[in-house]
Write a protein that holds these residues in place. Structure first.
Motif, short mmCIF file in Angstrom:
data_model
loop_
_atom_site.label_atom_id
_atom_site.label_comp_id
_atom_site.label_asym_id
_atom_site.label_seq_id
_atom_site.Cartn_x
_atom_site.Cartn_y
_atom_site.Cartn_z
N ASN A 119 58.51 62.66 60.88
CA ASN A 119 57.85 61.33 59.99
C ASN A 119 56.61 61.05 60.37
O ASN A 119 55.18 61.11 61.46
CB ASN A 119 58.76 59.94 60.12
N HIS A 147 60.79 63.22 50.75
CA HIS A 147 58.76 62.70 50.23
C HIS A 147 58.88 61.20 49.62
O HIS A 147 60.05 61.38 48.96
CB HIS A 147 58.14 63.31 50.69
N PHE A 163 59.62 61.88 55.88
CA PHE A 163 60.75 61.86 56.62
C PHE A 163 61.26 62.72 56.46
O PHE A 163 62.18 63.74 55.87
CB PHE A 163 61.22 60.17 56.65
N TYR A 197 54.44 59.14 52.17
CA TYR A 197 55.33 59.59 53.04
C TYR A 197 56.25 60.59 53.57
O TYR A 197 57.22 60.46 52.33
CB TYR A 197 56.42 57.93 53.81
N GLY A 201 56.86 58.70 63.67
CA GLY A 201 58.36 58.80 64.26
C GLY A 201 57.56 59.25 66.00
O GLY A 201 57.02 58.85 66.82
N ASN A 230 61.31 63.93 64.94
CA ASN A 230 61.15 63.62 63.82
C ASN A 230 59.80 64.42 63.27
O ASN A 230 58.62 63.98 64.18
CB ASN A 230 61.79 62.83 62.76
#
Length: 199
Positions: A187, A150, A173, A171, A53, A185
């Motif tokens: 991310n 996630h 976020f 992953y 991000g 963020n």
């Protein structure tokens, strides 16, 4: 302005209480009457975290990611998992760094294949983050708490009835963290090795 700040603070408190209550219920949950005689597990997951991000655009690359989790099998195909994850990344000779501690709560689907368990799932989490360094000529040394989610995919190989090793990709976020004048963020994705013990 004060009204918006108060609303955001109360929203964060409500989400934190919700996560705490779910985690507490998880730990107080009785053992599931499944075919497994080992219904709980603990695992360590050292690995790497890569930003995707806003922090990637600030030249933050790949850093260390480490996680300790405790899990409970509801049955042979579903497990719940919680723990603590620490991530740290420093760049430009230590003049910038970002770190955060995340408390996740994860639901996992499990597909057994002999001595291998394929796992997939997702969950929610709260991250306590700190950002330090110079950004666009502004010095930042701030902390913030953000909420996110996630998704994960991985596999474990059973060394014995009680121990396992594996690999996991996740992953993450999050909502935007606010560090003084910097908003971004957290991310990114992690790739971790797993070493676990069932009990």
């Amino acid at each position: 302005m004060l009204k918006n700040t108060t609303a955001t603070f109360l929203f964060g408190i409500k989400q934190t209480v919700l996560i705490f209550n779910i985690a507490l219920a998880f730990f107080l949950m009785p053992l599931s009457a499944s075919g497994q005689d080992k219904n709980n597990y603990v695992a360590v997951k050292p690995g790497l975290y890569t930003f995707t991000g806003g922090l990637k655009d600030s030249d933050f690359a790949t850093g260390f990611n480490g996680e300790i989790v405790v899990g409970h099998y509801l049955n042979s195909n579903i497990a719940l998992e919680t723990g603590a994850c620490y991530m740290h990344d420093g760049i430009i000779e230590g003049r910038r760094n970002v770190r955060f501690v995340q408390i996740p709560l994860t639901a996992k689907g499990i597909y057994p294949l002999g001595n291998v368990e394929v796992a997939y799932g997702g969950g929610i989490g709260v991250s306590f983050a700190k950002l330090y360094g110079e950004f666009n000529g502004i010095h930042v040394d701030e902390r913030d708490t953000v909420f996110g989610g996630h998704l994960l995919l991985g596999a474990n190989f059973n060394i014995s009835h009680t121990t396992f090793i594996g690999i996991e990709g996740k992953y993450n976020f999050t909502e935007k963290a606010r560090f003084n004048s910097v908003e971004t963020n957290l991310n990114g994705y992690s790739v971790s090795a797993n070493l676990g013990l069932r009990f």
